[in-house]
Design an enzyme around this catalytic site. Sequence first.
Site, PDB file in Angstrom:
ATOM      1  CG  ASP A 155       0.607  -4.728   2.626  1.00 15.91           C
ATOM      2  OD1 ASP A 155      -0.515  -5.140   2.258  1.00 15.91           O
ATOM      3  OD2 ASP A 155       1.330  -3.992   1.936  1.00 15.91           O
ATOM      4  CE1 TYR A 211      -0.058   3.022   4.662  1.00 19.50           C
ATOM      5  CE2 TYR A 211      -0.433   5.214   3.744  1.00 19.50           C
ATOM      6  CZ  TYR A 211      -0.895   3.953   4.048  1.00 19.50           C
ATOM      7  OH  TYR A 211      -2.180   3.605   3.750  1.00 19.50           O
ATOM      8  CE1 TYR A 270      -3.892  -2.941  -1.620  1.00 18.07           C
ATOM      9  CE2 TYR A 270      -5.066  -1.602  -3.224  1.00 18.07           C
ATOM     10  CZ  TYR A 270      -5.050  -2.649  -2.319  1.00 18.07           C
ATOM     11  OH  TYR A 270      -6.174  -3.401  -2.123  1.00 18.07           O
TER      12      TYR A 270
END
Length: 439
Positions: free
Chosen positions: A263, A331, A403
Amino acid sequence: MNSAESDASKACDIVEKAVAILRDYPLCDRCLGRMFALLGRGWSNKERGDAIKRLVVMGLHARIREGDKEAARLFEQLAPNIGPQASKLYEELFGKQLEPRKCYICGSELDKWIQRAGEESLKQLRLIETRSFLVAAKIDEKIRVREDTLKQRYGLSHAESIGSEVKREVSKIIQAKTELKPNFVNPDVVIAVHIPGGDVELQIMPLLLKGRYWKTSRRISQSFWITRRGEKRYPLSVEEALSPLLDLYDADELVLHASGREDADARMLGTGRPFIVELKRPRKRLVGLHEAAASVEKSTNGLVSVELSGEAVRKDVVELKSSDQKKAKVYKALIVVEKEISDEELRGLEEFFRMREIRQRTPRRVRHRRPDIVRERIVYSVDARKLAANVFEAIIVAEGGLYIKELVSGDEGDTSPSFSEYLGAKALCVELDVIGVKI
Ligand SMILES: [Zn+2]
């Protein structure tokens, strides 16, 4: 017939065939030689054609000297189709100047066209930096039909095509005057030669450079993003950050191919994200990769940095894009929960999401521009660390294509299971960084 005689008769076959062709059609040396191109090595078709014509003239001359009237008539008929090789004898025998006919296939221009194409290629190649080339031939239909007619009519099984000859001869001219190497698979430039005429068109092939990028700040999109109102959605994109390369390589256009995307508000840290940058029509190719990478970092004050590791080929772009789905991503997420959470709950969350399969419908926020599908992806591990009563940080390792913001929030039930679902309270990912792309 003994073997010596049969060998001789094969040589005669060539002369006989040449006589049969030249009786009907005038041909220049190149076009006649090309009809026998596969025979003999180390000669040009021009040399082949010249040799055959001399043999034809010599054979007839021998018979004429013995008083063969028919040979004299045949020579008179053939001479204008043979051209210069017959002119001296023609004058001697008939007391007049020979008027040669133009070549049936090329109008006796092929030699000139090849020279012209060679010189024009060299002129254009001098204007750019290149290491390798490929010559392509664009042959007019009429010329090809004429050539095929001859091949069929006289059963010429050792002929090559005019296209092959043009490609080879123009390549020879270029190699004689430059250090450039022919490359049939992945050339820097493709030189299209047009026949008739010998005009050339230089097509500079794209340069593909592979590397990795890092984003040390948020609000940087991967590609240049213009909103419907014509405004830039984000102040900077990775694609724009690469734009100094356009000047360095003197290229017209730049395309960024990346292995997936994070993103715009996620930083890209750790191992960086693999990408390939495609520079279209680069007039320069010999730029140092360090210099190129430094120019990117400098222009963004380090907000985007890249490492360039070498050149790629087209196949690598396809692989890069398809491999993204298989790669695990790491992440770092900052998560706020609408209730207080205990350490026990976080340990439970870690346990629950170890090798957990997630069903995820395309998130609401991107559904307008991505296909609306349900995907299944694995979360490999979650490592949670409590920062405040209702805030924790999680290192999440997951299969590519999941996601993460929705893994946390649950996207109103469209991603399941989710952190919200497990904790029984709304959880929100307020900051997200990609810290690793595993290959
Ligand atoms: Zn010709």
